[in-house]
Motif scaffolding. Structure first.
Motif, short mmCIF file in Angstrom:
data_model
loop_
_atom_site.label_atom_id
_atom_site.label_comp_id
_atom_site.label_asym_id
_atom_site.label_seq_id
_atom_site.Cartn_x
_atom_site.Cartn_y
_atom_site.Cartn_z
N HIS A 71 -25.47 -12.20 2.85
CA HIS A 71 -24.70 -11.68 1.72
C HIS A 71 -23.94 -12.84 1.07
CE1 HIS A 71 -25.24 -8.32 4.55
NE2 HIS A 71 -25.31 -7.55 3.50
N ASN A 73 -22.58 -13.41 -1.59
CA ASN A 73 -21.37 -13.08 -2.34
C ASN A 73 -20.15 -12.97 -1.43
OD1 ASN A 73 -22.79 -10.71 -1.32
ND2 ASN A 73 -21.19 -9.48 -2.31
N GLU A 76 -16.79 -16.07 -0.22
CA GLU A 76 -15.38 -16.12 -0.64
C GLU A 76 -14.57 -15.04 0.06
OE1 GLU A 76 -13.60 -18.31 -2.42
OE2 GLU A 76 -15.42 -19.52 -2.37
#
Length: 382
Positions: A71, A73, A76
Motif C-alpha cells: 500500500h 500510499n 506517510e
C-alpha cells in the motif's frame, strides 16, 4: 542463497519445537487500521520495542513492512517504526528492514555520532545528551523529547531555549520531530492528562516559530481519545497494536502460545504434586505435564491457580510451576495422551488463560506477561 542455507539446515537438523508462539497477521493489521481511523491525520508509528511486546521484533516488522509495501500510499501514514535501542535497530537492519526507525530509548552520544545505519532517527532525552552530540560533522535526525509532567525523560521547559540555541548553531542537527509521553492517559480522571496537553501545545507552538518540524507526537495507545485536543500530526501505537485497549472494542489479541502434553499419569487421593508439595489430591486424579515453566513465561505465581486449555476444557495448573515444566489436572478429559495440543496462552479475551486473565491472576499488567515471553521461542505467522 539464504533460503538454500535455511533449507539445508532444516534437512541436517530436523526439529519441531515443543512450544510455538502464533502471531495472527490479520488481527495485527486490523488493529492497526482501527487506530489509523482515529489517529491525527491517520498517521501511526507502530511501537516494536522490547521484542515487539514479546510478539517477535523481526516477525512483526516484516508483517508491517510488507503491508506498507503493498500500500504505497501508507508510507506517510506509517512513516517509521519505534524501537527502544540501537541494538534493536541493528537487528532490524541486518534482516533487511528498510522502513525508517526511531529509537525512543536512550542511545549513547558516541553511538549516535558514529552510526552508519540508514533511515534512522534518535530521540534526544536530555539537554546533556544534546550537548554531547552538538559537535557532530554529519547530518543526524533527532526527535527532541519534552518532559510534560511524567518526570522520567525529556527536557524541562526552562531548558528549551538552550536546546533551540544548540540546534540552530549546528545545521547537522536535523530537528525532525518533537516527542513527549502521557503518564496517565488510561485514567478516567483526565486532569493530569489535560495539564500535560496544555504544556505540550504551548511548547510545540513555541518551537514551530524556529523550526519546520515534520513529526509531532505525544499520544500512546490510551492517548488516542485525546486526538482532537492535541497539537500533533502522529501518534505512537504500542499495546493497542497487539490487541489490548479497553477504549477500542474492535481490537483483538494477536498472540497465542501452544505446546503439547509430554506425560500422563494417575495419582491417588492424598498424593502431592511438585516442589514442596503445595498441592495434595483430594481425590484420585489423572494429571499431565507440559514443557512450559516460568522460563517460558508461565509465571510462577500461577501455581495452583492458573489454567491451560485442551480442546474445550480449561485444565487447572496444579502444584508449583517449575522452570521448564508445569503439571495440570486432566481428570475431565477421557482420552488425553502424550502429544495432544495444549493452548498455554489464548488469544480469546474471554478464556481463562488469555493474557488479560493471566495478568489479573498474577496481579500485573498485560505488558509484563507479554514481554517475559522468551525471544528464542519460535514465532509462527498465521
Amino acid at each position: 542463497m539464504k533460503n538454500l542455507l535455511k533449507w539445508l539446515k532444516s534437512v541436517r537438523f530436523p526439529y519441531k519445537p515443543l512450544i510455538s508462539i502464533y502471531i495472527d497477521k490479520d488481527r495485527l493489521l486490523t488493529n492497526l487500521e482501527s487506530y489509523m481511523a482515529i489517529a491525527p491525520q491517520g498517521h501511526i508509528a507502530p511501537v516494536l520495542k522490547s521484542n515487539a511486546y514479546g510478539h517477535g521484533l523481526i516477525e512483526v516488522a516484516q508483517i508491517l513492512e510488507n503491508y506498507r509495501s503493498k500500500h504505497p500510499n501508507l508510507t506517510e501514514e506509517i512513516p517509521f517504526f519505534c524501537i527502544d535501542s540501537y541494538f534493536e535497530a541493528i537487528s532490524l537492519k541486518s534482516k533487511g528492514i528498510e522502513t525508517p526507525l526511531l529509537i525512543i530509548g536512550f542511545t549513547r552520544p558516541e553511538d549516535i555520532i558514529s552510526s552508519k545505519l540508514k533511515n534512522i532517527s534518535f530521540v534526544i532525552t536530555s539537554l546533556e545528551q544534546l550537548q554531547s552530540i552538538s559537535s557532530c560533522h554529519h547530518p543526524i535526525n533527532i526527535h527532541l523529547k519534552i518532559d510534560t509532567g511524567m518526570n522520567r525523560q525529556g527536557l524541562k521547559q526552562d531548558q528549551i531555549n538552550q536546546a533551540i540555541k544548540i540546534i540552530k548553531e549546528n545545521r547537522n542537527l536535523k530537528l525532525e520531530g518533537l516527542i513527549s509521553h502521557f503518564a496517565d492517559a488510561d485514567n478516567t480522571d483526565q486532569n493530569f492528562t489535560d495539564r500535560q496537553i496544555s504544556i505540550w501545545n504551548k511548547v510545540v507552538e513555541n518551537l514551530q516559530k524556529y523550526f519546520s518540524i515534520k513529526y509531532i507526537h505525544i499520544s500512546n495507545t490510551s492517548g488516542h481519545k485525546y486526538t482532537q485536543t492535541i497539537n500533533a500530526n502522529l501518534s505512537r501505537l504500542g499495546i493497542g497494536l497487539y490487541g489490548f485497549d479497553k477504549n477500542v472494542e474492535s481490537v483483538k489479541p494477536v498472540l497465542s502460545m501452544k505446546t503439547i502434553i509430554t506425560s500422563v499419569k494417575n495419582i491417588d487421593k492424598g498424593e502431592s504434586v511438585g516442589y514442596n508439595g503445595t498441592f495434595t489430591a483430594s481425590r484420585d486424579m489423572k494429571i499431565a505435564t507440559i514443557p512450559v515453566g516460568y522460563y517460558e513465561a508461565l509465571d510462577r505465581s500461577l501455581s495452583n491457580k492458573g489454567f491451560v486449555k485442551i480442546g474445550d476444557h480449561f485444565c487447572p495448573i496444579i502444584g508449583r510451576i517449575s522452570m521448564n515444566i508445569s503439571t495440570i489436572d486432566v481428570s475431565e478429559i477421557m482420552d488425553v495422551k502424550i502429544g495432544d495440543d495444549v493452548i498455554v496462552i489464548s488469544n480469546n479475551l474471554a478464556d481463562k488463560n488469555s493474557i488479560t486473565n493471566i495478568s489479573k491472576l498474577t496481579q500485573t499488567i498485560e505488558y509484563e506477561n507479554l514481554v517475559h515471553i522468551p525471544q528464542h521461542l519460535k514465532r509462527v505467522i498465521v
